[in-house]
Design a protein around this motif. Structure first.
Motif, PDB file in Angstrom:
ATOM      1  N   ARG A 185       0.836  -1.212   0.000  1.00 46.02           N
ATOM      2  CA  ARG A 185       0.000   0.000   0.000  1.00 46.02           C
ATOM      3  C   ARG A 185       0.868   1.258   0.000  1.00 46.02           C
ATOM      4  NH1 ARG A 185      -5.516  -1.058   2.377  1.00 46.02           N
ATOM      5  NH2 ARG A 185      -5.708  -3.338   2.439  1.00 46.02           N
ATOM      6  N   ILE A 186       1.932   1.256   0.803  1.00 46.22           N
ATOM      7  CA  ILE A 186       2.839   2.396   0.825  1.00 46.22           C
ATOM      8  C   ILE A 186       3.549   2.533  -0.525  1.00 46.22           C
ATOM      9  CG2 ILE A 186       4.903   3.371   1.893  1.00 46.22           C
ATOM     10  CD1 ILE A 186       2.465   3.549   3.680  1.00 46.22           C
ATOM     11  N   GLN A 187       3.909   1.420  -1.113  1.00 44.98           N
ATOM     12  CA  GLN A 187       4.560   1.452  -2.425  1.00 44.98           C
ATOM     13  C   GLN A 187       3.629   2.046  -3.479  1.00 44.98           C
ATOM     14  OE1 GLN A 187       6.048  -2.363  -3.691  1.00 44.98           O
ATOM     15  NE2 GLN A 187       7.318  -1.487  -5.303  1.00 44.98           N
ATOM     16  N   ALA A 188       2.350   1.688  -3.415  1.00 40.83           N
ATOM     17  CA  ALA A 188       1.373   2.241  -4.353  1.00 40.83           C
ATOM     18  C   ALA A 188       1.186   3.742  -4.129  1.00 40.83           C
ATOM     19  CB  ALA A 188       0.043   1.515  -4.213  1.00 40.83           C
ATOM     20  N   LEU A 189       1.213   4.166  -2.870  1.00 39.42           N
ATOM     21  CA  LEU A 189       1.048   5.587  -2.538  1.00 39.42           C
ATOM     22  C   LEU A 189       2.219   6.425  -3.037  1.00 39.42           C
ATOM     23  CD1 LEU A 189      -0.330   7.921  -0.902  1.00 39.42           C
ATOM     24  CD2 LEU A 189       0.969   7.123   1.082  1.00 39.42           C
ATOM     25  N   THR A 190       3.431   5.893  -2.909  1.00 38.98           N
ATOM     26  CA  THR A 190       4.636   6.665  -3.208  1.00 38.98           C
ATOM     27  C   THR A 190       5.193   6.429  -4.601  1.00 38.98           C
ATOM     28  OG1 THR A 190       6.048   4.924  -2.283  1.00 38.98           O
ATOM     29  CG2 THR A 190       5.296   6.661  -0.763  1.00 38.98           C
ATOM     30  N   GLY A 191       4.842   5.305  -5.224  1.00 38.09           N
ATOM     31  CA  GLY A 191       5.454   4.944  -6.494  1.00 38.09           C
ATOM     32  C   GLY A 191       6.896   4.510  -6.335  1.00 38.09           C
ATOM     33  N   ALA A 192       7.276   4.101  -5.125  1.00 39.25           N
ATOM     34  CA  ALA A 192       8.663   3.753  -4.824  1.00 39.25           C
ATOM     35  C   ALA A 192       9.059   2.420  -5.446  1.00 39.25           C
ATOM     36  CB  ALA A 192       8.869   3.699  -3.312  1.00 39.25           C
ATOM     37  N   LEU A 193      10.368   2.220  -5.530  1.00 36.69           N
ATOM     38  CA  LEU A 193      10.884   0.941  -6.009  1.00 36.69           C
ATOM     39  C   LEU A 193      10.583  -0.164  -5.010  1.00 36.69           C
ATOM     40  CD1 LEU A 193      12.798  -0.688  -7.961  1.00 36.69           C
ATOM     41  CD2 LEU A 193      14.650  -0.068  -6.388  1.00 36.69           C
ATOM     42  N   SER A 194      10.787   0.136  -3.716  1.00 29.57           N
ATOM     43  CA  SER A 194      10.580  -0.881  -2.689  1.00 29.57           C
ATOM     44  C   SER A 194      10.343  -0.218  -1.342  1.00 29.57           C
ATOM     45  CB  SER A 194      11.799  -1.808  -2.607  1.00 29.57           C
ATOM     46  OG  SER A 194      11.547  -2.897  -1.744  1.00 29.57           O
ATOM     47  N   VAL A 195       9.653  -0.931  -0.468  1.00 26.22           N
ATOM     48  CA  VAL A 195       9.320  -0.419   0.865  1.00 26.22           C
ATOM     49  C   VAL A 195       9.578  -1.511   1.897  1.00 26.22           C
ATOM     50  CG1 VAL A 195       7.470   0.436   2.365  1.00 26.22           C
ATOM     51  CG2 VAL A 195       7.561   1.146  -0.042  1.00 26.22           C
ATOM     52  N   LEU A 196      10.161  -1.113   3.006  1.00 26.73           N
ATOM     53  CA  LEU A 196      10.359  -2.024   4.131  1.00 26.73           C
ATOM     54  C   LEU A 196       9.702  -1.418   5.360  1.00 26.73           C
ATOM     55  CD1 LEU A 196      11.775  -4.563   5.355  1.00 26.73           C
ATOM     56  CD2 LEU A 196      13.731  -3.066   5.859  1.00 26.73           C
ATOM     57  N   ALA A 197       8.754  -2.125   5.947  1.00 27.14           N
ATOM     58  CA  ALA A 197       8.088  -1.681   7.174  1.00 27.14           C
ATOM     59  C   ALA A 197       8.814  -2.268   8.380  1.00 27.14           C
ATOM     60  CB  ALA A 197       6.630  -2.115   7.175  1.00 27.14           C
ATOM     61  N   VAL A 198       9.093  -1.406   9.377  1.00 25.16           N
ATOM     62  CA  VAL A 198       9.850  -1.830  10.553  1.00 25.16           C
ATOM     63  C   VAL A 198       9.115  -1.419  11.826  1.00 25.16           C
ATOM     64  CG1 VAL A 198      12.067  -1.809   9.366  1.00 25.16           C
ATOM     65  CG2 VAL A 198      11.253   0.271  10.454  1.00 25.16           C
ATOM     66  N   SER A 199       9.728  -1.691  12.961  1.00 23.65           N
ATOM     67  CA  SER A 199       9.035  -1.584  14.244  1.00 23.65           C
ATOM     68  C   SER A 199       8.840  -0.162  14.746  1.00 23.65           C
ATOM     69  CB  SER A 199       9.792  -2.392  15.302  1.00 23.65           C
ATOM     70  OG  SER A 199      11.140  -1.965  15.371  1.00 23.65           O
ATOM     71  N   SER A 200       9.596   0.806  14.232  1.00 26.88           N
ATOM     72  CA  SER A 200       9.473   2.196  14.680  1.00 26.88           C
ATOM     73  C   SER A 200      10.217   3.100  13.708  1.00 26.88           C
ATOM     74  CB  SER A 200      10.055   2.379  16.090  1.00 26.88           C
ATOM     75  OG  SER A 200      11.470   2.233  16.065  1.00 26.88           O
ATOM     76  N   GLY A 201      10.005   4.403  13.852  1.00 31.53           N
ATOM     77  CA  GLY A 201      10.755   5.348  13.049  1.00 31.53           C
ATOM     78  C   GLY A 201      12.241   5.289  13.344  1.00 31.53           C
ATOM     79  N   MET A 202      12.605   5.126  14.614  1.00 34.68           N
ATOM     80  CA  MET A 202      14.016   5.021  14.977  1.00 34.68           C
ATOM     81  C   MET A 202      14.630   3.746  14.416  1.00 34.68           C
ATOM     82  SD  MET A 202      14.880   7.794  16.422  1.00 34.68           S
ATOM     83  CE  MET A 202      16.545   7.209  16.681  1.00 34.68           C
ATOM     84  N   ALA A 203      13.846   2.678  14.342  1.00 28.96           N
ATOM     85  CA  ALA A 203      14.349   1.446  13.720  1.00 28.96           C
ATOM     86  C   ALA A 203      14.606   1.662  12.241  1.00 28.96           C
ATOM     87  CB  ALA A 203      13.344   0.312  13.923  1.00 28.96           C
TER      88      ALA A 203
END
Length: 385
Positions: free
Chosen positions: A42-60
């Motif tokens: 969903r984030i990839q569709a929103l941004t048009g990015a090559l790839s997205v990695l979801a992690v445990s926090s912003g600091m992570a």
């Protein structure tokens, strides 16, 4: 929602092939998970990015990115105008492992160019600094770093891809704390690493072998096959589900938050008790021209204002009834904080001065309440002075 830890395979050969990377399959939720994968898509569709990695926090997201890019003897170029924990990560955690942080003014591309050398592994900044609210020209900075073969990383938490298209501005890697606007009202903690596919990883010595094998996917491959997997920074499936729901109303909430921030900033600027107001949307803000070019006519949901002293700041905060005294930003609820005594409390007075963290400054993150209620609440604060 796949709240599962492990995933069964139909045969021993299937399990072996999954571990060997010969087939795409889920094995263990610390590595991949269907619900998390759906959120990433969903984030990839929103941004048009090559790839997205979801992690445990912003600091992570920040730490995994820079662990993948950096190493002992390397350096990152950044600004002292950073979120307190990010600065601590650079100055304390990474410094102990030999990764140097060099500080420049991101308003001066020439100063940035002079700071870059052969050991520079990344340039890092925030799209709007928290809480100084400085806005650098990312396109100008991108021109500098691209010439030197260094990736540009921008923490876009305060704006999100809805308000700021990082790819169009030449940003290579976008970092977001999805805890904030994306989560839908502080329902869950999470972070995102968004690779826009614009950097040539063959130019980075650490990535030459991976670039030969994976091309533009070299950076994400390094995260998924090593750093992210080995540090255990995975986002929980339930949080991924909550944040997918948050995406459905994100635009509506951001629009309301930005309107509230603009309205309150203009009202605060007229109050005699207020020494100064800082919000990029104000006509007299030094950040207004750059912010207007990069963000259009919305300037985020965070503002700061100064009173005459610390006692006045605390009295003002304690009189509020609608606005909550709490950390976090971009919540559905409006939140107020005294940065010098909270998120920057570990720093000396001299260090705070260098970071423009004044003892008289309050940070206000506007939520989605009716702005009339927020105005009435602010009046209660002023009445206490």
């Amino acid at each position: 929602v796949y709240d599962s830890v492990a995933f069964e395979h139909e045969s021993s050969n299937s399990l072996r092939d999954a571990f060997m990377g010969r087939k795409p399959a889920h094995i263990y939720s610390r590595i991949t998970n269907p619900t998390v994968q759906d959120f990433e898509a969903r984030i990839q569709a929103l941004t048009g990015a090559l790839s997205v990695l979801a992690v445990s926090s912003g600091m992570a997201a920040i730490s995994n990115t820079l662990i993948a890019l950096g190493g002992a003897g390397k350096n990152i170029i950044t600004s002292r105008y950073l979120f307190g924990n990010t600065l601590s990560l650079f100055e304390k955690t990474f410094a102990a492992w030999g990764l140097e942080a060099r500080y420049v003014s991101m308003l001066n591309p020439e100063e940035l160019a002079q700071a870059i050398d052969d050991e520079t592994c990344a340039v890092f900044l925030e799209s709007i600094t928290n809480p100084q609210l400085e806005v650098a020209d990312c396109r100008a900075l991108s021109t500098v770093v691209r010439e030197r073969g260094v990736p540009l990383i921008v923490d876009n938490t305060l704006m999100t891809p809805y308000l700021f298209n990082c790819a169009e501005a030449g940003v290579d890697i976008e970092i977001i704390s999805s805890t904030k606007y994306i989560s839908g009202g502080a329902t869950s903690v999470g972070g995102l690493v968004i690779d826009h596919g614009s950097f040539d990883w063959s130019r980075a010595a650490k990535f030459k072998k991976r670039a030969a094998k994976f091309g533009k996917m070299a950076f994400i491959a390094a995260l998924r096959q090593e750093v992210y997997r080995d540090t255990g920074a995975c986002l929980s499936p339930h949080n991924a589900y909550l944040q997918s729901l948050g995406l459905e109303t994100m635009a509506l909430r951001i629009d309301k938050s930005c309107r509230n921030a603009q309205c309150l900033a203009e009202i605060l600027a007229q109050r005699p008790e207020v020494v100064r107001v800082n919000y990029p949307g104000l006509a007299d803000s030094s950040s207004r021209p750059t912010a207007s070019r990069q963000f259009g006519n919305k300037y985020g949901g965070v503002l700061t204002f100064d009173l005459n002293g610390i006692e006045e700041c605390f009295s003002f905060m304690d009189a509020l009834r609608v606005i909550r005294r709490a950390t976090n930003i971009n919540d559905n609820k409006s939140l107020i904080l005294h940065p010098a005594s909270t998120i920057f409390a570990e720093y000396s007075d001299e260090e705070k001065k260098r970071m423009a963290i004044r003892p008289t400054m309050l940070r206000l993150s506007t939520g989605i309440e009716d702005y009339e209620d927020l105005i009435i609440d602010l009046q209660k604060g002023f009445a206490s002075l």
